[in-house]
Design a protein around this motif. Structure first.
Motif, mmCIF file in Angstrom:
data_model
loop_
_atom_site.group_PDB
_atom_site.id
_atom_site.type_symbol
_atom_site.label_atom_id
_atom_site.label_comp_id
_atom_site.label_asym_id
_atom_site.label_seq_id
_atom_site.Cartn_x
_atom_site.Cartn_y
_atom_site.Cartn_z
ATOM 1 N N LEU A 331 0.891 -9.263 -0.192
ATOM 2 C CA LEU A 331 1.291 -8.842 1.165
ATOM 3 C C LEU A 331 2.128 -9.938 1.818
ATOM 4 O O LEU A 331 3.148 -9.657 2.473
ATOM 5 N N PHE A 332 1.710 -11.180 1.636
ATOM 6 C CA PHE A 332 2.472 -12.288 2.211
ATOM 7 C C PHE A 332 3.813 -12.445 1.504
ATOM 8 O O PHE A 332 4.853 -12.627 2.142
ATOM 9 N N LYS A 333 3.785 -12.364 0.170
ATOM 10 C CA LYS A 333 5.019 -12.530 -0.618
ATOM 11 C C LYS A 333 6.086 -11.538 -0.183
ATOM 12 O O LYS A 333 7.244 -11.921 0.076
ATOM 13 N N VAL A 336 7.458 -11.875 3.446
ATOM 14 C CA VAL A 336 8.533 -12.859 3.547
ATOM 15 C C VAL A 336 9.817 -12.316 2.927
ATOM 16 O O VAL A 336 10.907 -12.417 3.513
ATOM 17 N N GLU A 337 9.707 -11.695 1.748
ATOM 18 C CA GLU A 337 10.886 -11.211 1.030
ATOM 19 C C GLU A 337 11.639 -10.148 1.813
ATOM 20 O O GLU A 337 12.871 -10.104 1.799
ATOM 21 N N TYR A 338 10.886 -9.292 2.522
ATOM 22 C CA TYR A 338 11.527 -8.227 3.293
ATOM 23 C C TYR A 338 11.696 -8.594 4.763
ATOM 24 O O TYR A 338 11.665 -7.749 5.648
ATOM 25 N N LYS A 339 11.838 -9.905 5.015
ATOM 26 C CA LYS A 339 12.198 -10.441 6.330
ATOM 27 C C LYS A 339 11.180 -10.073 7.405
ATOM 28 O O LYS A 339 11.397 -9.154 8.215
ATOM 29 N N ASP A 340 10.087 -10.812 7.394
ATOM 30 C CA ASP A 340 9.032 -10.674 8.407
ATOM 31 C C ASP A 340 8.422 -9.280 8.456
ATOM 32 O O ASP A 340 8.046 -8.796 9.530
ATOM 33 N N LEU A 365 -0.671 -4.203 -10.168
ATOM 34 C CA LEU A 365 -1.146 -4.329 -8.786
ATOM 35 C C LEU A 365 -0.022 -4.801 -7.872
ATOM 36 O O LEU A 365 0.160 -4.271 -6.766
ATOM 37 N N GLU A 366 0.753 -5.766 -8.315
ATOM 38 C CA GLU A 366 1.862 -6.267 -7.500
ATOM 39 C C GLU A 366 2.878 -5.167 -7.237
ATOM 40 O O GLU A 366 3.380 -5.028 -6.113
ATOM 41 N N ASN A 367 3.190 -4.368 -8.254
ATOM 42 C CA ASN A 367 4.146 -3.272 -8.067
ATOM 43 C C ASN A 367 3.642 -2.256 -7.050
ATOM 44 O O ASN A 367 4.406 -1.743 -6.225
ATOM 45 N N VAL A 368 2.332 -1.968 -7.087
ATOM 46 C CA VAL A 368 1.744 -1.016 -6.143
ATOM 47 C C VAL A 368 1.834 -1.553 -4.713
ATOM 48 O O VAL A 368 2.198 -0.826 -3.783
ATOM 49 N N ILE A 369 1.513 -2.840 -4.533
ATOM 50 C CA ILE A 369 1.571 -3.449 -3.193
ATOM 51 C C ILE A 369 3.015 -3.512 -2.690
ATOM 52 O O ILE A 369 3.298 -3.217 -1.523
ATOM 53 N N GLN A 370 3.936 -3.857 -3.563
ATOM 54 C CA GLN A 370 5.349 -3.913 -3.169
ATOM 55 C C GLN A 370 5.826 -2.553 -2.659
ATOM 56 O O GLN A 370 6.464 -2.457 -1.610
ATOM 57 N N ARG A 371 5.485 -1.508 -3.394
ATOM 58 C CA ARG A 371 5.886 -0.153 -2.987
ATOM 59 C C ARG A 371 5.242 0.229 -1.660
ATOM 60 O O ARG A 371 5.892 0.794 -0.772
ATOM 61 N N ALA A 372 3.950 -0.120 -1.499
ATOM 62 C CA ALA A 372 3.236 0.233 -0.273
ATOM 63 C C ALA A 372 3.809 -0.486 0.939
ATOM 64 O O ALA A 372 3.898 0.097 2.032
ATOM 65 N N VAL A 373 4.201 -1.750 0.776
ATOM 66 C CA VAL A 373 4.808 -2.509 1.876
ATOM 67 C C VAL A 373 6.089 -1.824 2.339
ATOM 68 O O VAL A 373 6.377 -1.731 3.544
ATOM 69 N N ILE A 374 6.857 -1.319 1.391
ATOM 70 C CA ILE A 374 8.115 -0.637 1.718
ATOM 71 C C ILE A 374 7.849 0.694 2.418
ATOM 72 O O ILE A 374 8.517 1.048 3.395
#
Length: 442
Positions: A331-333, A336-340, A365-374
């Motif tokens: 979530l933190f990674k 930051v990557e998607y600008k705050d 797991l990382e791929n799932v979290i990345q998609r969910a953040v988006i």
């Protein structure tokens, strides 16, 4: 399992005895190093703090009695335990004169070995010289490794033992478990951290190019070799080279790698002269090299020289208590990557992520979290998770549906979602096309 403070070096040219000794010592929580010859043992002794030497006497080229003499001269406080299948009065006298702490004759029982090891360690002249200063593992991170589970603590304890020496290390674990992170932790947490760290994906380089990329080549060595070029081994000189998916290496590469391990030198393709190198080798695989040895696709002698120290990285389903910490990290990674774009996750969504068995491990797991953040606004809820995660797919141990079948069905779902685009599916799963194809065929 809490490791004891002692490091034990086992030396025997009999692979079966070597494995038997290691298995017993590990069951008593000792940390072990393995050597198939006196030459390899001396290299380990020079780089590593050893608390007990266990050695055979009858070995080819240089025998164990010479090793005992060497240790007596250079490491006089190091206790020595002899394990031999060919006892003789002369050998016994040499051993006693050289200060051997105990003497075991093959075959021996597990209790006899334990008693001899305890007795030998009890005779150490300097009880406080042991390298017992392990870092506390109650923190939730170690380098880039995140976790608080017992299995992660076991890995970190071994890293602490090996980080400041150049013993050859073998990391095994499923795809996506973080084997490269372990290799990087070994390098960057130790005293060689300022030296180069070179990671090589042996499965990602075409077989006909891997040999040239690893060892370098001279001008004219093959078509297209228009200049001299160093390989990855030369680039890693003084530091660490990480050979991921080592099982994909051809027999020619395996033969050259064996020479590097034995002679500490590299010969470029097309060259006649060898160059000395000082490199720590860390190898990894998600496959079963012992099965490959049976099929004659991987060299047995290379396998045992790669596995001086072994580290097993557990799959995510065996350390689910680490999942909330990993979620927090990702979530933190991506915040930051998607600008705050910092978001939270609901308890219900976290519970579903902890229930799932993760055939793709941390990478999945990382791929799932990345998609969910988006996909979410400010909070990740159940609705932002893939459908296949929302159902409990945990099965009892006696289930008729094996884990491989679960993994295969999940990969098929990803393929369906990608319109059977294998390259894209492999990218999402964090594996190579070759690994994907293998998993679907088995």
């Amino acid at each position: 399992m809490e490791l004891r403070k002692e490091n034990i070096l086992i030396v025997d040219d009999d692979i079966n005895i070597l494995e038997l000794l290691q298995r017993h010592l590990k069951s008593w929580s000792y940390h072990t190093y393995k050597a198939l010859s006196v030459k390899e043992a001396v290299q380990i002794l020079r780089d590593t703090k050893i608390d007990l030497l266990i050695t055979d006497l009858k070995m080819p080229q240089v025998d164990g009695s010479e090793l005992i003499k060497f240790v007596s001269e250079h490491y006089p406080t190091l206790p020595k335990l002899v394990v031999t299948g060919y006892p003789s009065i002369q050998d016994s006298l040499v051993a006693i004169k050289s200060g051997v702490a105990d003497y075991l004759t093959k075959p021996f029982t597990k209790d006899e070995l334990k008693s001899a090891v305890t007795n030998s360690l009890g005779k150490r002249d300097n009880l406080n010289s042991s390298s017992s200063n392990l870092k506390p593992t109650n923190d939730n991170s170690y380098g880039e490794i995140i976790g608080k589970s017992e299995k992660i603590n076991d890995v970190i304890q071994v890293i602490e033992r090996v980080k400041d020496n150049k013993a050859t290390i073998f990391i095994k674990g499923e795809s996506g478990t973080g084997k490269e992170l372990v290799a990087r932790a070994i390098h960057y947490q130790g005293k060689f951290s300022r030296a180069p760290f070179i990671a090589v994906n042996c499965g990602g380089i075409p077989e006909n190019l891997l040999e040239a990329e690893l060892f370098g080549y001279t001008k004219g060595a093959f078509t297209g070799a228009d200049k001299n070029r160093d390989g990855f081994f030369q680039a890693a000189n003084g530091g660490t080279i990480f050979l991921d998916e080592i099982g994909n290496a051809s027999k020619a590469v395996q033969t050259r790698l064996l020479r590097v391990l034995q002679e500490k030198e590299v010969v470029k393709l097309g060259a006649q002269k060898a160059s000395k190198i000082d490199v720590r080798i860390i190898a990894a695989t998600n496959g079963n090299l012992k099965e490959m040895i049976k099929k004659n696709t991987f060299r047995e002698d290379l396998f045992y020289r790669l596995t001086v120290v072994e580290i097993n990285v557990a799959p995510l389903r065996e350390r689910k208590e680490d999942i909330p910490l990993l979620i927090e990290k990702f979530l933190f990674k991506y915040g930051v990557e998607y600008k705050d774009r910092f978001v939270r996750i609901t308890q219900e969504a976290t519970a579903i992520l902890q229930r799932y068995n993760w055939p793709g491990n941390i990478r999945e797991l990382e791929n799932v979290i990345q998609r969910a953040v988006i996909m979410c606004n400010k909070i990740i809820g159940v609705e932002h998770l893939p459908d296949n995660l929302k159902f409990d797919i945990s099965f009892p141990e006696d289930s008729l549906l094996p884990l491989k079948q679960i993994e295969k069905e999940y990969i098929q779902k990803v393929l369906n979602a990608c319109n059977n685009n294998k390259t894209k599916a492999a990218e999402i799963l964090g594996i190579t096309r070759k690994t994907l194809r293998s998993k679907m065929e088995n």
